[in-house]
Design an enzyme around this catalytic site. Structure first.
Site, mmCIF file in Angstrom:
data_model
loop_
_atom_site.group_PDB
_atom_site.id
_atom_site.type_symbol
_atom_site.label_atom_id
_atom_site.label_comp_id
_atom_site.label_asym_id
_atom_site.label_seq_id
_atom_site.Cartn_x
_atom_site.Cartn_y
_atom_site.Cartn_z
ATOM 1 N N CYS A 91 0.829 -1.195 0.000
ATOM 2 C CA CYS A 91 0.000 0.000 0.000
ATOM 3 C C CYS A 91 0.869 1.252 0.000
ATOM 4 O O CYS A 91 1.377 1.663 1.046
ATOM 5 C CB CYS A 91 -0.929 0.002 1.222
ATOM 6 S SG CYS A 91 -1.956 1.479 1.358
ATOM 7 N N CYS B 155 -0.565 4.116 2.116
ATOM 8 C CA CYS B 155 -0.368 3.931 3.556
ATOM 9 C C CYS B 155 1.073 4.217 3.975
ATOM 10 O O CYS B 155 1.326 4.846 5.007
ATOM 11 C CB CYS B 155 -0.710 2.495 3.963
ATOM 12 S SG CYS B 155 -2.290 1.882 3.377
ATOM 13 N N ASP B 156 2.036 3.727 3.207
ATOM 14 C CA ASP B 156 3.421 3.690 3.664
ATOM 15 C C ASP B 156 4.398 4.534 2.858
ATOM 16 O O ASP B 156 5.572 4.628 3.216
ATOM 17 C CB ASP B 156 3.914 2.232 3.656
ATOM 18 C CG ASP B 156 3.064 1.335 4.537
ATOM 19 O OD1 ASP B 156 2.594 1.823 5.584
ATOM 20 O OD2 ASP B 156 2.872 0.152 4.196
#
Length: 309
Positions: free
Chosen positions: A134, A137-138
């Site tokens: 992701c 997300c990261d």
């Protein structure tokens, strides 16, 4: 007496949330059971540009709009990890969530898909320490660093473009000599100076450095040559597998694990429906998931009206 819902929906992605809206508006008692954040794959998508009515909207924003709509319509929401689904002798659907059970007259399986693993050395050990599925997300963890993206489809190239706005360099590793992504995404990626490509190559292993990912070892499938790509982060987008472990004993899936349904989103078991990416179909997009969810809810309503009232 345990409460028996009219409709229990497993999964709160676009298919599940749409089904919840339509079922609740039909005055059915509805519960959505979800093991993560509402939105499914949408939550992990930076921008969505092909959902009718929105020229551009972030995945998390669209997820929240759909969730709020489902709640306003009157659907209940429950967190739970569904372990198994069985059918009682009287036809009631029993959803086992481990520490409790949910009972319903009908169910809609809208569990979606999960990211496929490479299953190479270092992948499991370095998950969360440089390896991710992701970018939204990261990606921020790798600002100013070099990262790799594995894959050549829409998701891989979309996230490579997103990451290029954050990091020093993005290396896309693809096993073929051309991308499978939409042409408009390919054009954007090829035009971005921060994005480079390693063609005809597969990942051999992920190499550790000081407890984190340091590099990706790749092998050219045509020449056999092995080389190393420096990367503090690696984002894997090589495909998806259906999340259907909880219904595998019902005999409603195909050889790949996808649920088989008819035009009404009904499986071969009366009162068991499915919708969204989890079903066997050609196109898996937000717009097709929404379509499936609406049909499944309407079919569940008709089933209840015809058989149970």
């Amino acid at each position: 007496m345990e409460k028996v819902y009219d409709v229990a929906i497993i999964g709160a992605g676009p298919a599940g949330m749409t089904a919840a809206i339509y079922a609740a508006r039909a005055s059915l008692s509805v519960v959505m059971i979800e093991r993560g954040a509402p939105g499914g794959q949408m939550v992990n998508t930076f921008e969505i540009e092909n959902y009718t009515g929105f020229e551009k909207i972030s995945g998390p924003d669209l997820s929240m709009k759909m969730f709020e709509h489902s709640q306003a319509a009157g659907a209940e929401y429950a967190y739970g990890y569904v372990e198994n689904v069985t059918i009682a002798e009287d036809g009631t659907k029993v959803i086992d969530c481990g520490d409790h059970k949910v009972y319903a007259k009908t169910i809609i399986v809208a569990t979606g898909t999960k990211h496929r693993l490479l299953n190479v050395p270092g992948e499991q050990q370095l998950s969360g320490r440089g390896i991710s599925w992701c970018a939204v997300c990261d990606g921020a963890f790798f600002k100013g660093k070099k990262v790799a993206v594995i894959g050549g489809g829409d998701s891989a190239i979309e996230e490579a473009i997103y990451l290029a706005g954050l990091v020093e360099k993005v290396t896309v590793i693809h096993r073929r000599d051309e991308l499978r992504a939409q042409k408009i995404l390919q054009q954007r990626a090829f035009a971005d100076e921060k994005i480079e490509f390693v063609w005809d190559s597969t990942v051999e292993s992920f190499e550790e450095a000081d407890g984190k990912l340091g590099a990706v070892k790749v092998k050219n499938v045509k020449t056999g040559e092995v080389s190393t790509v420096e990367a503090a982060g690696a984002f894997i987008y090589i495909g998806l597998d259906p999340i259907t472990e909880m219904v595998k004993d019902l005999g409603i899936t195909d050889e790949s694990g996808y649920v088989v349904v008819d035009h009404a989103m009904m499986t071969k078991i009366p009162g068991v429906f499915a919708a969204g990416d989890v079903i066997s179909k050609e196109l898996r997009q937000v717009v097709t998931a929404v379509n499936d969810g609406a049909i499944a809810a309407q079919s569940a309503f008709k089933y209840i009206e015809t058989n149970l009232r």
